[in-house]
Motif scaffolding. Structure first.
Motif, PDB file in Angstrom:
ATOM      1  N   VAL A  49      -0.826  10.679  -9.978  1.00  0.00           N
ATOM      2  CA  VAL A  49      -1.951   9.780 -10.228  1.00  0.00           C
ATOM      3  C   VAL A  49      -2.839   9.797  -8.995  1.00  0.00           C
ATOM      4  CG1 VAL A  49      -2.621   7.382 -10.636  1.00  0.00           C
ATOM      5  CG2 VAL A  49      -0.619   8.331 -11.787  1.00  0.00           C
ATOM      6  N   GLU A  50      -4.127  10.023  -9.197  1.00  0.00           N
ATOM      7  CA  GLU A  50      -5.079  10.064  -8.086  1.00  0.00           C
ATOM      8  C   GLU A  50      -5.736   8.687  -7.940  1.00  0.00           C
ATOM      9  OE1 GLU A  50      -9.175  12.352  -6.711  1.00  0.00           O
ATOM     10  OE2 GLU A  50      -8.278  12.781  -8.651  1.00  0.00           O
ATOM     11  N   ILE A  51      -5.638   8.111  -6.756  1.00  0.00           N
ATOM     12  CA  ILE A  51      -6.284   6.827  -6.489  1.00  0.00           C
ATOM     13  C   ILE A  51      -7.731   7.104  -6.096  1.00  0.00           C
ATOM     14  CG2 ILE A  51      -6.287   4.752  -5.063  1.00  0.00           C
ATOM     15  CD1 ILE A  51      -3.272   5.198  -4.638  1.00  0.00           C
ATOM     16  N   LEU A  52      -8.668   6.664  -6.932  1.00  0.00           N
ATOM     17  CA  LEU A  52     -10.088   6.857  -6.644  1.00  0.00           C
ATOM     18  C   LEU A  52     -10.606   5.748  -5.737  1.00  0.00           C
ATOM     19  CD1 LEU A  52     -11.222   7.873 -10.233  1.00  0.00           C
ATOM     20  CD2 LEU A  52     -10.653   9.380  -8.311  1.00  0.00           C
ATOM     21  N   LYS A  53     -10.190   4.519  -6.007  1.00  0.00           N
ATOM     22  CA  LYS A  53     -10.524   3.375  -5.166  1.00  0.00           C
ATOM     23  C   LYS A  53      -9.372   2.381  -5.244  1.00  0.00           C
ATOM     24  CE  LYS A  53     -15.524   3.416  -5.466  1.00  0.00           C
ATOM     25  NZ  LYS A  53     -16.736   2.642  -5.719  1.00  0.00           N
ATOM     26  N   ARG A 110       0.839  -1.217   0.000  1.00  0.00           N
ATOM     27  CA  ARG A 110       0.000   0.000   0.000  1.00  0.00           C
ATOM     28  C   ARG A 110       0.868   1.259   0.000  1.00  0.00           C
ATOM     29  NH1 ARG A 110      -2.973  -3.021   3.850  1.00  0.00           N
ATOM     30  NH2 ARG A 110      -4.914  -3.751   2.942  1.00  0.00           N
ATOM     31  N   GLU A 111       1.888   1.274   0.848  1.00  0.00           N
ATOM     32  CA  GLU A 111       2.794   2.427   0.924  1.00  0.00           C
ATOM     33  C   GLU A 111       3.483   2.675  -0.413  1.00  0.00           C
ATOM     34  OE1 GLU A 111       5.656   1.889   4.024  1.00  0.00           O
ATOM     35  OE2 GLU A 111       4.124   1.478   5.537  1.00  0.00           O
ATOM     36  N   ILE A 112       3.984   1.615  -1.036  1.00  0.00           N
ATOM     37  CA  ILE A 112       4.689   1.750  -2.313  1.00  0.00           C
ATOM     38  C   ILE A 112       3.760   2.275  -3.393  1.00  0.00           C
ATOM     39  CG2 ILE A 112       5.820   0.452  -4.161  1.00  0.00           C
ATOM     40  CD1 ILE A 112       6.975  -1.368  -1.932  1.00  0.00           C
ATOM     41  N   ILE A 113       2.549   1.721  -3.471  1.00  0.00           N
ATOM     42  CA  ILE A 113       1.579   2.172  -4.472  1.00  0.00           C
ATOM     43  C   ILE A 113       1.253   3.640  -4.267  1.00  0.00           C
ATOM     44  CG2 ILE A 113      -0.818   1.951  -5.240  1.00  0.00           C
ATOM     45  CD1 ILE A 113      -0.516  -1.090  -4.775  1.00  0.00           C
ATOM     46  N   ARG A 114       1.031   4.060  -3.025  1.00  0.00           N
ATOM     47  CA  ARG A 114       0.732   5.469  -2.752  1.00  0.00           C
ATOM     48  C   ARG A 114       1.889   6.373  -3.125  1.00  0.00           C
ATOM     49  NH1 ARG A 114      -1.970   4.021   2.986  1.00  0.00           N
ATOM     50  NH2 ARG A 114      -4.036   3.497   2.204  1.00  0.00           N
ATOM     51  N   GLN A 115       3.126   5.966  -2.823  1.00  0.00           N
ATOM     52  CA  GLN A 115       4.301   6.767  -3.167  1.00  0.00           C
ATOM     53  C   GLN A 115       4.447   6.924  -4.678  1.00  0.00           C
ATOM     54  OE1 GLN A 115       7.581   4.739  -1.357  1.00  0.00           O
ATOM     55  NE2 GLN A 115       7.122   5.503   0.702  1.00  0.00           N
ATOM     56  N   ILE A 116       4.286   5.835  -5.406  1.00  0.00           N
ATOM     57  CA  ILE A 116       4.417   5.883  -6.855  1.00  0.00           C
ATOM     58  C   ILE A 116       3.326   6.755  -7.469  1.00  0.00           C
ATOM     59  CG2 ILE A 116       4.255   4.498  -8.974  1.00  0.00           C
ATOM     60  CD1 ILE A 116       5.648   2.244  -7.359  1.00  0.00           C
ATOM     61  N   CYS A 117       2.098   6.606  -6.995  1.00  0.00           N
ATOM     62  CA  CYS A 117       0.998   7.416  -7.517  1.00  0.00           C
ATOM     63  C   CYS A 117       1.221   8.898  -7.219  1.00  0.00           C
ATOM     64  CB  CYS A 117      -0.336   6.951  -6.945  1.00  0.00           C
ATOM     65  SG  CYS A 117      -0.871   5.375  -7.642  1.00  0.00           S
ATOM     66  N   LYS A 118       1.672   9.216  -6.023  1.00  0.00           N
ATOM     67  CA  LYS A 118       1.934  10.610  -5.660  1.00  0.00           C
ATOM     68  C   LYS A 118       3.049  11.198  -6.527  1.00  0.00           C
ATOM     69  CE  LYS A 118       2.842  13.590  -1.711  1.00  0.00           C
ATOM     70  NZ  LYS A 118       3.095  13.657  -0.269  1.00  0.00           N
ATOM     71  N   SER A 141      -6.143  -7.445  -1.708  1.00  0.00           N
ATOM     72  CA  SER A 141      -6.597  -8.746  -1.194  1.00  0.00           C
ATOM     73  C   SER A 141      -5.383  -9.637  -0.990  1.00  0.00           C
ATOM     74  CB  SER A 141      -7.556  -9.403  -2.190  1.00  0.00           C
ATOM     75  OG  SER A 141      -8.761  -8.691  -2.256  1.00  0.00           O
ATOM     76  N   THR A 142      -5.606 -10.840  -0.522  1.00  0.00           N
ATOM     77  CA  THR A 142      -4.482 -11.733  -0.259  1.00  0.00           C
ATOM     78  C   THR A 142      -3.804 -12.226  -1.532  1.00  0.00           C
ATOM     79  OG1 THR A 142      -5.962 -13.632  -0.143  1.00  0.00           O
ATOM     80  CG2 THR A 142      -5.405 -12.527   1.938  1.00  0.00           C
ATOM     81  N   ASP A 143      -4.540 -12.236  -2.658  1.00  0.00           N
ATOM     82  CA  ASP A 143      -3.948 -12.742  -3.895  1.00  0.00           C
ATOM     83  C   ASP A 143      -4.056 -11.791  -5.089  1.00  0.00           C
ATOM     84  OD1 ASP A 143      -6.665 -12.983  -4.182  1.00  0.00           O
ATOM     85  OD2 ASP A 143      -6.587 -14.966  -5.097  1.00  0.00           O
ATOM     86  N   HIS A 144      -4.597 -10.588  -4.883  1.00  0.00           N
ATOM     87  CA  HIS A 144      -4.675  -9.612  -5.964  1.00  0.00           C
ATOM     88  C   HIS A 144      -4.849  -8.184  -5.434  1.00  0.00           C
ATOM     89  CE1 HIS A 144      -8.928 -10.478  -5.215  1.00  0.00           C
ATOM     90  NE2 HIS A 144      -9.190  -9.287  -5.716  1.00  0.00           N
ATOM     91  N   VAL A 145      -4.606  -7.232  -6.335  1.00  0.00           N
ATOM     92  CA  VAL A 145      -4.741  -5.812  -6.002  1.00  0.00           C
ATOM     93  C   VAL A 145      -5.630  -5.153  -7.043  1.00  0.00           C
ATOM     94  CG1 VAL A 145      -3.501  -3.628  -5.733  1.00  0.00           C
ATOM     95  CG2 VAL A 145      -2.411  -5.749  -5.040  1.00  0.00           C
ATOM     96  N   HIS A 146      -6.631  -4.403  -6.593  1.00  0.00           N
ATOM     97  CA  HIS A 146      -7.485  -3.622  -7.479  1.00  0.00           C
ATOM     98  C   HIS A 146      -7.172  -2.148  -7.280  1.00  0.00           C
ATOM     99  CE1 HIS A 146     -10.574  -6.370  -9.092  1.00  0.00           C
ATOM    100  NE2 HIS A 146     -10.350  -7.077  -7.977  1.00  0.00           N
ATOM    101  N   LEU A 147      -7.031  -1.411  -8.364  1.00  0.00           N
ATOM    102  CA  LEU A 147      -6.855   0.039  -8.301  1.00  0.00           C
ATOM    103  C   LEU A 147      -7.731   0.688  -9.355  1.00  0.00           C
ATOM    104  CD1 LEU A 147      -3.043   0.837  -7.991  1.00  0.00           C
ATOM    105  CD2 LEU A 147      -4.801   1.229  -6.314  1.00  0.00           C
ATOM    106  N   PHE A 148      -8.435   1.731  -8.973  1.00  0.00           N
ATOM    107  CA  PHE A 148      -9.167   2.566  -9.910  1.00  0.00           C
ATOM    108  C   PHE A 148      -8.561   3.950  -9.790  1.00  0.00           C
ATOM    109  CE2 PHE A 148     -13.111   4.950 -11.194  1.00  0.00           C
ATOM    110  CZ  PHE A 148     -13.057   4.549 -12.522  1.00  0.00           C
ATOM    111  N   VAL A 149      -7.895   4.393 -10.847  1.00  0.00           N
ATOM    112  CA  VAL A 149      -7.103   5.613 -10.777  1.00  0.00           C
ATOM    113  C   VAL A 149      -7.509   6.602 -11.859  1.00  0.00           C
ATOM    114  CG1 VAL A 149      -5.108   4.469  -9.735  1.00  0.00           C
ATOM    115  CG2 VAL A 149      -5.256   4.652 -12.208  1.00  0.00           C
ATOM    116  N   SER A 150      -7.211   7.861 -11.588  1.00  0.00           N
ATOM    117  CA  SER A 150      -7.383   8.935 -12.557  1.00  0.00           C
ATOM    118  C   SER A 150      -5.999   9.501 -12.827  1.00  0.00           C
ATOM    119  CB  SER A 150      -8.296  10.015 -11.983  1.00  0.00           C
ATOM    120  OG  SER A 150      -8.386  11.107 -12.878  1.00  0.00           O
TER     121      SER A 150
END
Length: 69
Positions: A50-54, A38-46, A58-67
């Motif tokens: 990139v704005e993370i909308l949602k 989560r920290e890495i994804i937020r750092q890269i998006c910032k 999960s334990t076996d996958h990651v969902h991101l909805f970004v603008s």
């Protein structure tokens, strides 16, 4: 989500739904690994404006909805 981004010569609304899945569906994204992810994804998006909308880890996958700009 209905707002448009603006550049010097553009008006845009680019949104992407991204899904990452672990190899062989292994359930390895738990505990401290999930927190660090989560920290890495937020750092890269910032860093890339990139704005993370949602988002959901999960334990076996990651969902991101970004603008993106």
């Amino acid at each position: 989500m209905n707002e448009y981004g603006k550049g010097s010569h553009t008006i845009y609304s680019l949104q992407y739904h991204l899904v990452w899945i672990t190899k062989y569906g292994k359930k390895v994204l738990t505990g401290s690994i999930a927190e660090r992810l989560r920290e890495i994804i937020r750092q890269i998006c910032k860093a890339n404006e990139v704005e993370i909308l949602k988002g959901h880890v999960s334990t076996d996958h990651v969902h991101l909805f970004v603008s993106v700009p």
